[in-house]
Each structure stands twice: as structure tokens, then as C-alpha cells.
Design an enzyme around this catalytic site. Sequence first.
Site, short mmCIF file in Angstrom:
data_model
loop_
_atom_site.label_atom_id
_atom_site.label_comp_id
_atom_site.label_asym_id
_atom_site.label_seq_id
_atom_site.Cartn_x
_atom_site.Cartn_y
_atom_site.Cartn_z
N PHE A 153 0.83 -1.19 0.00
CA PHE A 153 0.00 0.00 0.00
C PHE A 153 0.88 1.26 0.00
O PHE A 153 0.72 2.16 -0.81
CB PHE A 153 -0.88 -0.05 1.24
N ILE A 156 2.87 1.80 -3.25
CA ILE A 156 2.08 2.38 -4.34
C ILE A 156 1.89 3.88 -4.12
O ILE A 156 2.06 4.69 -5.02
CB ILE A 156 0.72 1.66 -4.45
N GLN A 160 3.34 6.95 -6.46
CA GLN A 160 2.44 7.89 -7.07
C GLN A 160 2.87 9.32 -6.79
O GLN A 160 2.90 10.16 -7.66
CB GLN A 160 1.04 7.64 -6.52
N HIS A 453 -4.92 59.24 -39.18
CA HIS A 453 -3.96 59.10 -38.08
C HIS A 453 -2.86 58.10 -38.46
O HIS A 453 -1.67 58.40 -38.38
CB HIS A 453 -4.70 58.65 -36.82
N GLU A 454 -3.29 56.92 -38.89
CA GLU A 454 -2.30 55.90 -39.25
C GLU A 454 -1.48 56.32 -40.47
O GLU A 454 -0.28 56.08 -40.53
CB GLU A 454 -2.98 54.55 -39.52
N HIS A 457 1.37 58.46 -39.33
CA HIS A 457 2.50 57.68 -38.82
C HIS A 457 3.32 57.10 -39.98
O HIS A 457 4.54 57.20 -40.02
CB HIS A 457 2.00 56.47 -38.01
N ASP A 529 0.26 57.44 -27.81
CA ASP A 529 1.42 57.91 -28.57
C ASP A 529 2.16 58.99 -27.78
O ASP A 529 3.39 58.99 -27.70
CB ASP A 529 0.97 58.54 -29.89
#
Length: 646
Positions: A153, A156, A160, A453-454, A457, A529
Site C-alpha cells: 500500500f 504504491i 504515485q 492618423h495611421e 505615422h 502615442d
Amino acid sequence: MANTPAKKSRNRKNKKPARRGWRAVFGGPSFFSNLVTTIIVFLLLMSVYSLIAGLSAPSNAIPLSAVASDVEAGKVSSIVVNGDALTLTYTDGTTKTSQKDPSAGLAETLVTYGVTPAELSKVALTVEGQSGLEFWFVTLGPFLIPLVFIGIFFWILLRQVRGAGMQAFSFGQSKARVIDPADTTQRVTFQDVAGTREAKEELMEIVDFLKQPKKFLDIGARIPKGIILMGAPGTGKTLLARAVAGEAGVPFFSISGSEFVEMFVGVGASRVRDLFQTAKKAAPAIIFVDEIDAVGRVRGTGMGGGNDEREQTLNQILVEMDGFEPAEKVVVMAATNRPDVLDSALLRPGRFDRRVTIDLPDRRDREAILEIHARKKPLGPDVDLAVIAERTPGFSGAELNSLMNEGAILAARESRTEVTQYDLIRSIEKVMLGPERKSHLLSPKEKKLTAYHEAGHALVSSVLPHADPVHKISIISRGRAAGYTLKLPFDDRKMQSRKQFLDDIAATLGGYVAEELLFDDVSTGPSNDLAVITAIARDMVIRYGMSEKLGPIAFGERQLGSEPYSERIAAEIDAEVTRIVEEAKARAQQVIGEHRGALDAIAKELIEKETIERADFEKILIANGITPKKKEEDLSASGGLAETVA
Ligand code: ADP
Ligand code: MG
Ligand code: ZN
């Protein structure tokens, strides 16, 4: 420049929660299946026992008085005495068995039944020892079987607890996890770690020592007790430490510094003690303290008290490290991404005196890392990991790992059995910026504003010589950003120059400037930003000595209670930061003013298509008289982090 996502959560990703309490010992449901097995084994043993015991049980037994009368009558030719069991052979050849009184001899007993010595002498009496095995089994069985049962017992249970590897061995109270070298499912070796060549070379020495400590000890070599791994989050510090244990085939005990912080006073110290003791018993072994900066910060800064626990834990680590000898064959490894905040006591000789730095992977290493994580994923014929590696400067190993994983998820969601190049390309942005939010619909006005906006950039970034070339522009919202411009340097960047910083700031202001120019108004969109450029400008002045006015002085951060510079300097710094930003803004305005046609063209295309890839973007530039940046004439010679501006 939106930052790469989710750095924090990653640290904990590969740690399974430790099982604690009764589950750690009884291991949940499988405990019950083990119990059933054990009971079955027990029942089997019992039946075998009764079978063997039954064999020697009397079959045609007669009482002792009958034995006496048969002897008197002269019918018995021989008696075999085996313990208390009697086997009688009669003159007619039949055999019978009987049982004698255990407290007296047979002859004695028969005489009391009235058998005369003369009659007795006619019978051949043999006293026999019981056959060895049978005797032991029959006499000791009743005691042994329960013992064997209990033994099985526990065996085991133990198997485990150990076998499952990561499960907490509850060493007293230590929350440490242990990886057993025999557990092949968790085994990591240097083969699983790409790149980091120098780090591996350094660590090879430790592996050799742990493998053959005798060789080193015999010659009197002093092996470092403590190695500290330093590097950005996700660069593979934990992975490397585990690989050292895996290569050497020794147990790996790990605990995280941040776990100590939440403890009560005194608990951290006793856990450290437990951990070191357990590791010493298992030596040769590795103790790994992850996030050591959480306990190893400079002591006694006196900021807001409450760091007693930390200090005690740190002290205990130092005491343990000072106390153990090379002969104990335990090597302590620690990891941090904040080497700058570590208490110098930790770094003293005899403690963590070996420092191994792990850099973000360069292009070749990124490719190798991608290959490692592609091992178990079926890749389509069009996949070219070199291209993915090229497009992911600044990615850590962990980010590359999640990139591969995202690619596989995309393929699986579309029910394909192979991961394609397109899956991986889409995953780059997902890892960098978070998932696309297609449902986040923009009103026509917002769409136009975001597009301009983009475009601002992208345009400024393409015109200014020291800014990075644009790879992609999109007004599909991702994470927090409404849109983004993805700029990628040609090479990996280790350093950044003043001119690059200035062009970066201008490009980041491009969005703001375009909004202002077009709508005569500014939205909340560029707030991130602005925070980013302000931080860069400030760093230029106080950290990098890039302000002509203040000169090459690193002023350091102002903290409560420490004044690295005077009020007059503080005012000058602010003035310089403002000047840098104002000048950059003027340059962005100039670029956009000169190339208004290009700005409109980019914005129009964005409104229509929402996303523009590099090739199409360059066509627009050429159509508007701007020469796209080429690798050959790469003026910026920059590298490093892929940058995005929201
Ligand atoms: P750190 O401890 O430095 O934060 P980790 O070791 O936890 O980083 O790395 C997280 C994951 O990223 C690893 O489990 C591994 O999958 C991946 N990874 C990181 N660096 C590498 C590398 N050099 N080679 C392969 N995989 C890596
Ligand atoms: Mg880690
Ligand atoms: Zn922006």
C-alpha cells in the site's frame, strides 16, 4: 507604439498548480483505484494462504485415544511427528493423521493413555521438522500478510507521489515543486533550448559537476554554489535551468520568490530551510529560485515597511548558501529580469557569484526557436520559418512559442490539418497586439480619422531617414488600439542612436499632426502615442545624455527621499523634453505638409481596404514621388523591437 502584450501572465504559464494537502498524498481519484488494487491483492494473498494451510489440514483424522488403542493393538507400524501433526502408517498400509497435545511429547502422551513401553517400541517413531517453506508460511503467515499488505500500500502511494513529478512533496510547508529526473515527460534538455549559446556553454560546467561531482571535488575545484540567470521575461531562464537539471539527470527543486511575499513572517525562512534540507538529501540536485528579485531587492530602503518577511527569507537563503559546502553537491540557480534591483549581498563571492545573461534571440535564434516549437505541428509546404523569424525582431522565446501555437489554433479552427505561412503571419500581429476586434465598428467619421492618423505615422516614418520602414498599416482595431502601423527595422537592434530616437518621436507624432491638420481638432486617440514619446524624450535627456544643453550626464530617476538633481536642473530637464517634442512635431508637420497628396492617398486606400501590406504601401509611396526604404541604403542600421504606433 503599443507595447507587446501580456508580459506578466507569461511567467506563471508553465507552472502547474502544486497539489497540496490530502490530494498531494492521496492524489485524488487515482488513489481509490489504487485502494481497489491493493484490496484485490490482499484477497488473493489470503486465499493462497488458506489453500496452502488447508493442504496440511488433517483429512482422515482420528482422536489421540484411538491412536493409543491402535498402538496397543499393534496395528500401527510407524508414526511421523511433524510439529504437533501425527501421520500414522498402519500395518495394512493405510495412513491416518492425528494431532497431539502441543505441551507434551508423543511418547509421554501415549504412556499416559496406557500404552506400555514394549508396545511403543514396536512402532517406528520419526520426528520430522516441518518442510521449511510450509512451516514458515503457516506459522508466520498471519503476521506477515498484513505487513506485506501495508508495505504494498505504501509503496504504491510513494510511487504515485514521486512519479507524477510536479506534485508537491510537502516538505514541511515548502511550496517547492520537484521534477524527478526519471520522469521523462517533463524532462527538458539543452536540445529543447534554441540559441543562448554562451549561456549553455557556461552552464555546461555545472552539468559536468552535477554529473561527476567526484572528479571536481577530488582535484579541489571550487564549483560555484549560485548561478543567477538574467534576462527579459520569456527569454528561457526557467527553461534553461530545467535543462541543466535534465542534462545532469538530477532532481530540480523550484520555488518562486513571489510566493514568499504573501507569507506570514517567519514562514518564508522556514520554507527556505526545508527546501535546502530536502535538496541536500536528494543531492546532487538543483534548487531553482525563480523571480528572486521579489525577495532579493536591496534591503532596508525603508519604503513603507512590511518587508520583514522578505528580508528574513532573503537572510535565510544567504545563511543556507553560506552554510553548505561544495561536497553537498547542491547548486542553486536563480532567475531575474531585474538584476538592477538585487541586493549586493546576494551577488557576493560564495553566493550568486556566477551571472549568466540571456539576451532576446536574434534572427537566427528566433528561427531555431520557431523550429523547436514547430516540432509537433504539421507545417504546410509553403511555410518558411526564416521569413517569420525576420518579421519578429524583439520577440522573446515565449512569444515565439505562443506565435506557433496561435498559428496552429488558426489552422485547427478552420479545420485544416496543416499550419500555413499565412496562419503564422496573422499570428505575429495577434501576439504583438492582441486579437483583432472586427466587431469594433467605427463610424464613418471615426474611420476617416483613424485612417488619417495611421497614414500620418506611416508617411512620416517613410520619409524621415532614420525611422524604420513600414510593413503594414491597418485600421482594424486590435487590443486597445483603434488602428496600427507596423514598422520593422531591417536588422536586430542592440543600440539606438539619437537620430533614430528623434525620427521615431516625429513618426509617432505623425498621427497627432495629421489629425490636427485635417480636422483642426485632436481626439483622445493619440494619448498613448504622446505618453510613449514623452517617455522617450525624457530618457534621452536624463539617461542617455542626448541633450546638447544638459550634456552627457545621467541624472537618474527622482525618488522620494533622494534628490539626484536640483530644482533648477529639474526645470531644465522639463524644458529640454518639451523642446525635443516640439522640434519633432515641427518636422512631422513639415513632412506631412510637403507630402499632403501621399497622405490623402494612403488614407483613402485604408478607408477602402482597411489594411495595407508593405508592397501596396510602397506603390502608393512611389506614385507620390517618395522612394521606399531599401535594405541596402539602410541608413538607420537599426534593429530590435518591432514597433507599432497606434
Ligand atoms: P523566463 O523564465 O525567462 O521568463 P521561460 O523559460 O519561462 O522564460 O520561457 C517560456 C517559454 O518560452 C518556454 O517554456 C519555451 O517554450 C519558450 N522559450 C523561451 N526561450 C526559448 C528558447 N531559447 N528555445 C526554445 N523555447 C524557448
Ligand atoms: Mg521564468
Ligand atoms: Zn498613433
